[in-house]
Design an enzyme around this catalytic site. Structure first.
Site, PDB file in Angstrom:
ATOM      1  N   ASN A  83      33.589  41.550  33.901  1.00 17.11           N
ATOM      2  CA  ASN A  83      32.513  42.330  33.264  1.00 17.11           C
ATOM      3  C   ASN A  83      31.512  41.540  32.449  1.00 17.11           C
ATOM      4  O   ASN A  83      30.434  42.047  32.151  1.00 17.11           O
ATOM      5  CB  ASN A  83      33.143  43.367  32.329  1.00 17.11           C
ATOM      6  CG  ASN A  83      33.982  44.362  33.078  1.00 17.11           C
ATOM      7  OD1 ASN A  83      33.474  45.093  33.919  1.00 17.11           O
ATOM      8  ND2 ASN A  83      35.271  44.380  32.813  1.00 17.11           N
ATOM      9  N   GLY A 141      44.847  38.310  27.348  1.00 16.90           N
ATOM     10  CA  GLY A 141      45.525  37.050  27.657  1.00 16.90           C
ATOM     11  C   GLY A 141      44.747  36.407  28.781  1.00 16.90           C
ATOM     12  O   GLY A 141      44.229  37.116  29.648  1.00 16.90           O
ATOM     13  N   GLU A 201      46.761  44.224  39.747  1.00 14.09           N
ATOM     14  CA  GLU A 201      48.170  43.833  39.683  1.00 14.09           C
ATOM     15  C   GLU A 201      49.086  44.950  40.171  1.00 14.09           C
ATOM     16  O   GLU A 201      50.088  44.689  40.829  1.00 14.09           O
ATOM     17  CB  GLU A 201      48.526  43.439  38.241  1.00 14.09           C
ATOM     18  CG  GLU A 201      47.872  42.135  37.837  1.00 14.09           C
ATOM     19  CD  GLU A 201      47.962  41.845  36.345  1.00 14.09           C
ATOM     20  OE1 GLU A 201      47.033  42.243  35.617  1.00 14.09           O
ATOM     21  OE2 GLU A 201      48.930  41.224  35.920  1.00 14.09           O
ATOM     22  N   ASN A 221      55.428  49.236  34.322  1.00 15.61           N
ATOM     23  CA  ASN A 221      55.306  48.059  33.455  1.00 15.61           C
ATOM     24  C   ASN A 221      55.821  48.487  32.076  1.00 15.61           C
ATOM     25  O   ASN A 221      55.117  49.154  31.327  1.00 15.61           O
ATOM     26  CB  ASN A 221      53.838  47.622  33.392  1.00 15.61           C
ATOM     27  CG  ASN A 221      53.655  46.354  32.579  1.00 15.61           C
ATOM     28  OD1 ASN A 221      54.604  45.830  31.999  1.00 15.61           O
ATOM     29  ND2 ASN A 221      52.423  45.872  32.535  1.00 15.61           N
ATOM     30  N   ARG A 249      33.872  41.925  23.488  1.00 17.47           N
ATOM     31  CA  ARG A 249      32.616  42.676  23.314  1.00 17.47           C
ATOM     32  C   ARG A 249      32.140  42.618  21.867  1.00 17.47           C
ATOM     33  O   ARG A 249      30.957  42.394  21.601  1.00 17.47           O
ATOM     34  CB  ARG A 249      32.801  44.141  23.752  1.00 17.47           C
ATOM     35  CG  ARG A 249      32.834  44.284  25.251  1.00 17.47           C
ATOM     36  CD  ARG A 249      33.382  45.608  25.655  1.00 17.47           C
ATOM     37  NE  ARG A 249      34.821  45.689  25.337  1.00 17.47           N
ATOM     38  CZ  ARG A 249      35.662  46.536  25.885  1.00 17.47           C
ATOM     39  NH1 ARG A 249      35.235  47.414  26.745  1.00 17.47           N
ATOM     40  NH2 ARG A 249      36.934  46.531  25.567  1.00 17.47           N
ATOM     41  N   ARG A 263      57.107  45.463  37.058  1.00 19.38           N
ATOM     42  CA  ARG A 263      56.593  44.182  36.603  1.00 19.38           C
ATOM     43  C   ARG A 263      57.652  43.564  35.690  1.00 19.38           C
ATOM     44  O   ARG A 263      58.098  44.201  34.739  1.00 19.38           O
ATOM     45  CB  ARG A 263      55.298  44.378  35.835  1.00 19.38           C
ATOM     46  CG  ARG A 263      54.762  43.075  35.338  1.00 19.38           C
ATOM     47  CD  ARG A 263      53.588  43.246  34.421  1.00 19.38           C
ATOM     48  NE  ARG A 263      53.152  41.924  33.998  1.00 19.38           N
ATOM     49  CZ  ARG A 263      52.396  41.709  32.938  1.00 19.38           C
ATOM     50  NH1 ARG A 263      51.981  42.721  32.212  1.00 19.38           N
ATOM     51  NH2 ARG A 263      52.042  40.496  32.627  1.00 19.38           N
ATOM     52  N   ARG A 312      45.726  34.673  20.962  1.00 20.13           N
ATOM     53  CA  ARG A 312      46.532  33.447  21.056  1.00 20.13           C
ATOM     54  C   ARG A 312      45.643  32.214  20.946  1.00 20.13           C
ATOM     55  O   ARG A 312      44.531  32.190  21.469  1.00 20.13           O
ATOM     56  CB  ARG A 312      47.277  33.389  22.393  1.00 20.13           C
ATOM     57  CG  ARG A 312      48.251  34.511  22.594  1.00 20.13           C
ATOM     58  CD  ARG A 312      49.114  34.259  23.842  1.00 20.13           C
ATOM     59  NE  ARG A 312      49.841  35.456  24.207  1.00 20.13           N
ATOM     60  CZ  ARG A 312      49.664  36.137  25.336  1.00 20.13           C
ATOM     61  NH1 ARG A 312      48.787  35.728  26.246  1.00 20.13           N
ATOM     62  NH2 ARG A 312      50.367  37.217  25.573  1.00 20.13           N
ATOM     63  N   ASP A 347      38.436  41.366  20.468  1.00 18.21           N
ATOM     64  CA  ASP A 347      37.737  41.968  21.604  1.00 18.21           C
ATOM     65  C   ASP A 347      36.445  41.210  21.897  1.00 18.21           C
ATOM     66  O   ASP A 347      35.571  41.113  21.037  1.00 18.21           O
ATOM     67  CB  ASP A 347      37.435  43.435  21.281  1.00 18.21           C
ATOM     68  CG  ASP A 347      36.995  44.191  22.515  1.00 18.21           C
ATOM     69  OD1 ASP A 347      35.956  43.831  23.109  1.00 18.21           O
ATOM     70  OD2 ASP A 347      37.692  45.135  22.894  1.00 18.21           O
ATOM     71  N   HIS A 387      50.755  35.737  34.486  1.00 17.78           N
ATOM     72  CA  HIS A 387      49.696  36.456  35.226  1.00 17.78           C
ATOM     73  C   HIS A 387      49.812  36.172  36.734  1.00 17.78           C
ATOM     74  O   HIS A 387      48.836  36.266  37.466  1.00 17.78           O
ATOM     75  CB  HIS A 387      48.278  36.014  34.800  1.00 17.78           C
ATOM     76  CG  HIS A 387      47.924  36.332  33.387  1.00 17.78           C
ATOM     77  ND1 HIS A 387      47.236  35.442  32.592  1.00 17.78           N
ATOM     78  CD2 HIS A 387      48.117  37.431  32.642  1.00 17.78           C
ATOM     79  CE1 HIS A 387      47.034  35.979  31.399  1.00 17.78           C
ATOM     80  NE2 HIS A 387      47.563  37.197  31.401  1.00 17.78           N
TER      81      HIS A 387
HETATM   82  P1  ADP Z   1      44.534  42.708  29.220  1.00 20.24           P
HETATM   83  O1  ADP Z   1      44.933  41.271  29.155  1.00 20.24           O
HETATM   84  O2  ADP Z   1      44.883  43.490  27.989  1.00 20.24           O
HETATM   85  O3  ADP Z   1      44.892  43.408  30.520  1.00 20.24           O
HETATM   86  P2  ADP Z   1      41.787  43.021  30.102  1.00 20.24           P
HETATM   87  O4  ADP Z   1      41.884  42.319  31.405  1.00 20.24           O
HETATM   88  O5  ADP Z   1      41.612  44.485  30.103  1.00 20.24           O
HETATM   89  O6  ADP Z   1      42.962  42.625  29.137  1.00 20.24           O
HETATM   90  O7  ADP Z   1      40.568  42.362  29.284  1.00 20.24           O
HETATM   91  C1  ADP Z   1      40.272  42.720  27.986  1.00 20.24           C
HETATM   92  C2  ADP Z   1      39.101  41.882  27.519  1.00 20.24           C
HETATM   93  O8  ADP Z   1      37.980  42.134  28.383  1.00 20.24           O
HETATM   94  C3  ADP Z   1      38.642  42.220  26.102  1.00 20.24           C
HETATM   95  O9  ADP Z   1      38.362  41.027  25.384  1.00 20.24           O
HETATM   96  C4  ADP Z   1      37.342  42.982  26.363  1.00 20.24           C
HETATM   97  O10 ADP Z   1      36.437  42.820  25.306  1.00 20.24           O
HETATM   98  C5  ADP Z   1      36.829  42.281  27.585  1.00 20.24           C
HETATM   99  N1  ADP Z   1      35.783  43.066  28.232  1.00 20.24           N
HETATM  100  C6  ADP Z   1      35.882  44.231  28.894  1.00 20.24           C
HETATM  101  N2  ADP Z   1      34.651  44.665  29.279  1.00 20.24           N
HETATM  102  C7  ADP Z   1      33.760  43.754  28.824  1.00 20.24           C
HETATM  103  C8  ADP Z   1      32.344  43.609  28.897  1.00 20.24           C
HETATM  104  N3  ADP Z   1      31.600  44.506  29.492  1.00 20.24           N
HETATM  105  N4  ADP Z   1      31.792  42.539  28.301  1.00 20.24           N
HETATM  106  C9  ADP Z   1      32.541  41.618  27.677  1.00 20.24           C
HETATM  107  N5  ADP Z   1      33.876  41.683  27.596  1.00 20.24           N
HETATM  108  C10 ADP Z   1      34.477  42.731  28.165  1.00 20.24           C
END
Ligand code: ADP
Length: 417
Positions: A353, A231, A403, A7, A303, A111, A260, A301, A200
Site C-alpha cells: 500500500n 513485522g 497466507e 491462526n 501511516r 498456522r 521490533r 503504524d 513469514h
Molecule cells: P501484520 O504484520 O500485522 O500482518 P500488515 O501486513 O497488516 O501487518 O501491515 C501493517 C502495516 O502496514 C502498518 O504499519 C500499516 O501502517 C501499514 N499500512 C497499511 N496501509 C498503508 C498505507 N496505505 N500506507 C502506508 N502504510 C500502510
C-alpha cells in the site's frame, strides 16, 4: 471442499473459512480475549461479501470454548450466553449462517510459528507432530503453545476432521549452512539448535511461487521478496527457493519493524541489564514490543509515522530514514549474496500500500539496475503490478500476499492425499 484456516494466539483466534472450489473466502473473523480476566470474549465476524458483526460472548474460558462459539456462528446457531439482550438484533445469530452442518468443513489448516529443523513442509497433524511442536516451544515460547491450544481446541470440537500444520519457518529450511549458522562454537548449534530459522515463510513461499508463474524469469533467477508489514522480513530466493532471510532464531532480527528493533550488537542486552537493572527477558521484551518505529516515534503504524514525517517532525524523519536505510542495506547485501538480482517484490501492509515506502526501499539502487517508474508506483495499492521502469534491468513488482490461502491450499492437498 471447505477448509477452515486457524491462526491461534495466546488469547486470540483468527479464522477463515475458504471454499476451495473457487478459493473464495466464505467467512472470516477474529476472536479476542479468550481466557483473560475480561468479562467478555469478542468476535468480529465478516461474511457474505462484506457483512460485519461484532458479537460478544459472556466468556470463553479457553480456545475450545472459543472454537465452539465460532462453529455456532458459522452455522447460525443461537446461543443463550451472548452479552446482549435477547430482543437486540445482535443477539440473534441466525443471519450469520454460512454452513448448514459441520460436515461441510473438510479439513482444518493451522498456522504454526516454529517448526524448528523438523519441519521442511506442511504436515498432517498426529500425536508425533504435536509432540514435535511441543519440543520446539523453547524456540517459539510465545507462539507455539498458543498454536497448540488452537490445534487441541479443533481436535476437541471437530474430532473427525483432518488437521494440517503449516509452519512459518518451513520455507526457509532450504537455506545453506553458510547462511543459517551463526559463527559461535558448534555445540550451541548441535546441542541447542541455535541458528537462523526465518519467519513469514508462508507469505514468502506464496510470493516466491507467484513470482515463478508471473515474471517470466529464466532458470537460475534471483528474487528478493520484501514482506513489509508490522513485522517485516526479506527473503533471497533462487528459482523460488529460499537461500537467505533477515529474521533469525526469533522474529527480532533484521529490519526496523513496527515494534521490533531488528539487528543490533547483542552486547547491548548485557549493557542495558547492568545499567537499568533489567533482566535479559525484560530487555528482549523491550526490543520486541517497544522498539522499531514505536520506540523512535511513539507510533508503530507506518501511516502515522509517514504523516508526521510529512509534517516535518524530526523523530519521524529519523525513523523513516533508518527504516529505509536498513532495508536498502539488506536488499543490497542479498543481491551481493546471490551475485545479482532479477526481481524485487513488495508485499504485506506497507509493501502493498505504501508507494513512498517502496520508493525509499530502492532509492539510490540504480547502480545495481533497479529503477522504478514513479507514476506506476504511485498508483498501485493492493494489486499485482509491475512498478519498475521499462528500462530497469531488475523487475520490481507489488504482489499481495495471502497466507490464509497458502495454508488452505496445503491443507487441501494433504487432507485429500
Ligand atoms: P501484520 O504484520 O500485522 O500482518 P500488515 O501486513 O497488516 O501487518 O501491515 C501493517 C502495516 O502496514 C502498518 O504499519 C500499516 O501502517 C501499514 N499500512 C497499511 N496501509 C498503508 C498505507 N496505505 N500506507 C502506508 N502504510 C500502510
Amino acid at each position: 471442499m471447505k477448509i477452515l484456516v486457524i491462526n491461534a494466539g495466546s488469547s486470540s483466534l483468527k479464522f477463515q473459512l475458504i471454499d476451495m472450489d473457487n478459493e473464495a473466502v466464505i467467512a472470516k473473523g477474529l476472536v479476542e480475549r479468550i481466557g483473560t480476566v475480561d468479562p467478555t470474549t469478542d468476535l468480529t465476524y465478516e461474511w457474505d461479501g462484506k457483512k460485519i458483526k461484532q458479537i460478544q460472548l459472556k466468556k470463553a474460558a479457553n480456545h475450545a470454548e472459543a472454537m465452539a462459539f465460532v462453529l455456532d456462528v458459522l452455522q447460525g446457531k443461537d446461543r443463550t450466553d451472548l452479552e446482549v439482550a435477547p430482543d437486540d438484533a445482535r443477539g440473534h445469530l441466525k443471519d450469520t449462517a454460512v454452513i448448514a452442518d459441520l460436515k461441510e468443513i473438510g479439513a482444518v489448516g493451522h498456522r504454526v510459528l516454529h517448526g524448528g529443523e523438523k519441519f521442511t513442509a506442511s504436515t498432517v497433524i498426529d500425536d508425533a507432530v504435536i509432540a514435535a511442536i511441543e519440543e520446539n516451544i523453547p524456540l517459539g515460547p510465545l507462539h507455539n503453545p498458543a498454536n497448540l491450544m488452537g490445534i487441541r481446541a479443533c481436535q476437541e470440537v471437530l474430532p473427525e476432521v483432518p488437521q494440517v500444520a503449516v509452519f512459518d519457518t518451513a520455507f526457509h529450511q532450504t537455506m545453506p549452512p553458510k547462511a543459517f549458522r551463526y559463527a559461535i562454537p558448534n555445540e550451541y548449534y548441535t546441542e541447542l539448535h541455535i541458528r537462523k530459522y526465518g519467519f513469514h515463510g508462508t507469505s514468502h513461499r506464496y510470493i516466491a511461487d507467484r513470482s515463478q508463474e508471473l515474471l517470466g524469469l529464466p532458470k537460475g533467477n534471483r528474487v528478493i521478496i520484501c514482506h513489509l508489514g508490522n513485522g517485516s522480513s526479506l527473503s533471497a530466493c533462487v528459482d523460488g527457493k529460499c537461500v537467505d532471510t533477515t529474521m533469525g532464531i526469533t522474529p527480532l532480527d533484521g529490519l526496523v519493524m513496527g515494534t521490533r528493533c531488528g539487528t543490533l550488537d547483542p552486547a547491548v542486552v548485557e549493557f542495558i541489564c547492568n545499567r537499568k537493572n533489567m533482566t535479559p527477558s525484560e530487555v528482549l521484551s523491550m526490543m520486541n514490543k517497544k522498539s522499531g518505529l514505536l520506540g523512535l516515534t511513539g507510533s508503530s503504524d507506518m501511516r502515522d509515522v509517514t504523516a508526521r514525517y510529512e509534517a516535518g517532525e524530526p523523530d519521524a524523519k529519523l525513523a523513516i530514514d533508518m527504516w529505509g536505510y536498513v532495508l536498502r542495506k539488506y536488499i543490497g547485501s542479498f543481491a551481493a549474496a546471490m551475485g545479482g538480482v532479477d526481481a524485487i517484490i513488495f508485499t504485506a501492509g506497507i509493501g502493498e500500500n505504501d508507494a513512498a515506502g517502496r520508493a525509499r526501499a530502492v532509492e539510490g539502487l540504480e547502480f545495481m539496475g533497479v529503477k522504478i517508474d514513479p507514476e506506476k508506483n504511485a498508483g498501485i495499492r493492493g494489486v499485482e503490478a509491475k512498478i519498475s521502469a521499462d528500462d530497469s534491468k531488475v523487475q520490481v513488482w507489488v504482489i499481495p500476499t495471502n497466507e490464509e490461502l497458502a495454508i488452505a491450499r496445503d491443507t487441501l492437498e494433504l487432507a485429500t492425499k
